[in-house]
Design a protein around this motif. Structure first.
Motif, PDB file in Angstrom:
ATOM      1  N   VAL A  23     -27.359  -1.679 -25.790  1.00 46.31           N
ATOM      2  CA  VAL A  23     -27.631  -0.322 -25.978  1.00 46.31           C
ATOM      3  C   VAL A  23     -28.654  -0.006 -25.218  1.00 46.31           C
ATOM      4  O   VAL A  23     -28.285   1.290 -24.413  1.00 46.31           O
ATOM      5  CB  VAL A  23     -27.624  -0.313 -27.474  1.00 46.31           C
ATOM      6  CG1 VAL A  23     -28.149   1.577 -27.640  1.00 46.31           C
ATOM      7  CG2 VAL A  23     -26.632  -0.461 -28.476  1.00 46.31           C
ATOM      8  N   ALA A  24     -29.689  -0.423 -24.970  1.00 42.79           N
ATOM      9  CA  ALA A  24     -30.825   0.056 -24.404  1.00 42.79           C
ATOM     10  C   ALA A  24     -30.685   0.124 -22.622  1.00 42.79           C
ATOM     11  O   ALA A  24     -30.895   1.077 -22.077  1.00 42.79           O
ATOM     12  CB  ALA A  24     -32.120  -0.673 -24.343  1.00 42.79           C
ATOM     13  N   VAL A  25     -30.125  -0.992 -22.205  1.00 47.47           N
ATOM     14  CA  VAL A  25     -29.864  -0.954 -20.875  1.00 47.47           C
ATOM     15  C   VAL A  25     -28.556  -0.300 -20.608  1.00 47.47           C
ATOM     16  O   VAL A  25     -28.331   0.529 -19.560  1.00 47.47           O
ATOM     17  CB  VAL A  25     -29.738  -2.530 -20.200  1.00 47.47           C
ATOM     18  CG1 VAL A  25     -29.242  -2.743 -18.969  1.00 47.47           C
ATOM     19  CG2 VAL A  25     -31.129  -3.338 -20.600  1.00 47.47           C
ATOM     20  N   GLY A  26     -27.648  -0.285 -21.564  1.00 47.84           N
ATOM     21  CA  GLY A  26     -26.297   0.513 -21.010  1.00 47.84           C
ATOM     22  C   GLY A  26     -26.714   2.084 -21.041  1.00 47.84           C
ATOM     23  O   GLY A  26     -26.140   2.736 -20.231  1.00 47.84           O
ATOM     24  N   ALA A  27     -27.551   2.582 -22.019  1.00 49.07           N
ATOM     25  CA  ALA A  27     -27.810   3.966 -22.088  1.00 49.07           C
ATOM     26  C   ALA A  27     -28.490   4.232 -20.736  1.00 49.07           C
ATOM     27  O   ALA A  27     -28.378   5.429 -20.160  1.00 49.07           O
ATOM     28  CB  ALA A  27     -28.747   4.305 -23.170  1.00 49.07           C
ATOM     29  N   GLY A  28     -29.430   3.540 -20.228  1.00 51.18           N
ATOM     30  CA  GLY A  28     -29.884   3.659 -18.842  1.00 51.18           C
ATOM     31  C   GLY A  28     -29.040   3.725 -17.677  1.00 51.18           C
ATOM     32  O   GLY A  28     -29.210   4.459 -16.859  1.00 51.18           O
ATOM     33  N   ALA A  29     -28.247   2.593 -17.967  1.00 49.39           N
ATOM     34  CA  ALA A  29     -27.284   2.677 -16.772  1.00 49.39           C
ATOM     35  C   ALA A  29     -26.165   3.602 -16.395  1.00 49.39           C
ATOM     36  O   ALA A  29     -25.870   3.865 -15.297  1.00 49.39           O
ATOM     37  CB  ALA A  29     -26.577   1.089 -16.958  1.00 49.39           C
ATOM     38  N   ALA A  30     -25.975   4.207 -17.692  1.00 48.42           N
ATOM     39  CA  ALA A  30     -24.964   5.093 -17.743  1.00 48.42           C
ATOM     40  C   ALA A  30     -25.503   6.701 -16.785  1.00 48.42           C
ATOM     41  O   ALA A  30     -24.665   7.366 -16.599  1.00 48.42           O
ATOM     42  CB  ALA A  30     -24.776   5.560 -18.941  1.00 48.42           C
ATOM     43  N   GLN A  31     -26.863   6.411 -16.479  1.00 47.64           N
ATOM     44  CA  GLN A  31     -27.474   7.711 -16.285  1.00 47.64           C
ATOM     45  C   GLN A  31     -27.818   7.476 -14.555  1.00 47.64           C
ATOM     46  O   GLN A  31     -28.347   8.160 -14.016  1.00 47.64           O
ATOM     47  CB  GLN A  31     -28.748   8.281 -16.731  1.00 47.64           C
ATOM     48  CG  GLN A  31     -28.275   8.532 -18.276  1.00 47.64           C
ATOM     49  CD  GLN A  31     -29.664   8.652 -19.094  1.00 47.64           C
ATOM     50  OE1 GLN A  31     -30.342   9.023 -18.441  1.00 47.64           O
ATOM     51  NE2 GLN A  31     -29.427   8.786 -20.256  1.00 47.64           N
ATOM     52  N   VAL A  32     -27.495   6.325 -14.113  1.00 48.49           N
ATOM     53  CA  VAL A  32     -27.878   5.889 -12.654  1.00 48.49           C
ATOM     54  C   VAL A  32     -26.808   6.448 -11.763  1.00 48.49           C
ATOM     55  O   VAL A  32     -25.638   6.312 -11.992  1.00 48.49           O
ATOM     56  CB  VAL A  32     -28.147   4.375 -12.488  1.00 48.49           C
ATOM     57  CG1 VAL A  32     -28.162   3.761 -11.277  1.00 48.49           C
ATOM     58  CG2 VAL A  32     -29.018   3.746 -13.430  1.00 48.49           C
ATOM     59  N   ASP A  33     -27.359   6.797 -10.761  1.00 47.64           N
ATOM     60  CA  ASP A  33     -26.587   7.320  -9.405  1.00 47.64           C
ATOM     61  C   ASP A  33     -26.471   6.141  -8.734  1.00 47.64           C
ATOM     62  O   ASP A  33     -27.400   5.720  -7.815  1.00 47.64           O
ATOM     63  CB  ASP A  33     -27.393   8.521  -8.793  1.00 47.64           C
ATOM     64  CG  ASP A  33     -26.601   9.172  -7.415  1.00 47.64           C
ATOM     65  OD1 ASP A  33     -25.484   8.617  -7.161  1.00 47.64           O
ATOM     66  OD2 ASP A  33     -27.090   9.815  -6.834  1.00 47.64           O
ATOM     67  N   GLY A  34     -25.227   5.634  -8.414  1.00 43.87           N
ATOM     68  CA  GLY A  34     -24.919   4.581  -7.635  1.00 43.87           C
ATOM     69  C   GLY A  34     -25.246   4.638  -6.294  1.00 43.87           C
ATOM     70  O   GLY A  34     -25.251   3.496  -5.525  1.00 43.87           O
TER      71      GLY A  34
END
Length: 105
Positions: A23-34
């Motif tokens: 959950v923690a890493v997924g939530a952060g990764a969802a906001q990453v500009d690839g």
């Protein structure tokens, strides 16, 4: 049918950590500009240090997991290396530790 051992407290701790990690890493990764990701992780000496530390740690952990899975006779030990690419280590390592404890139990 093989008999399974009861779920231990340690396995529950690993399972909770896997859930939190996902959950923690997924939530952060969802906001990453690839498109800007690599530039951001090497943007300054602090981020470069953390990035390289996590990269070397991650490679070491993947090697350990594959070797340990092979040693314990777990099926498809190479699959852990493949799964380490799309899945966060904060999720995958605790999942491995749950399965490792169950295998050893």
């Amino acid at each position: 049918m093989p008999q399974t051992s009861p779920f231990t407290v340690l396995q529950a701790v690993w399972a909770v950590l896997a859930s939190v990690g996902l959950v923690a890493v997924g939530a952060g990764a969802a906001q990453v500009d690839g498109h800007r990701f690599l530039g951001q992780v090497f943007a300054n000496p602090a981020t470069t240090t953390v990035t390289l530390d996590l990269l070397v740690l991650g490679i070491s952990v993947v090697v350990f997991v594959v070797v340990e899975a092979s040693r314990l006779g777990m099926r498809r030990p190479w699959l852990w290396a493949v799964l380490s690419v799309p899945l966060p280590g904060a999720f995958l390592v605790p999942v491995f530790l749950v399965l490792r404890e169950r295998r050893r139990g």
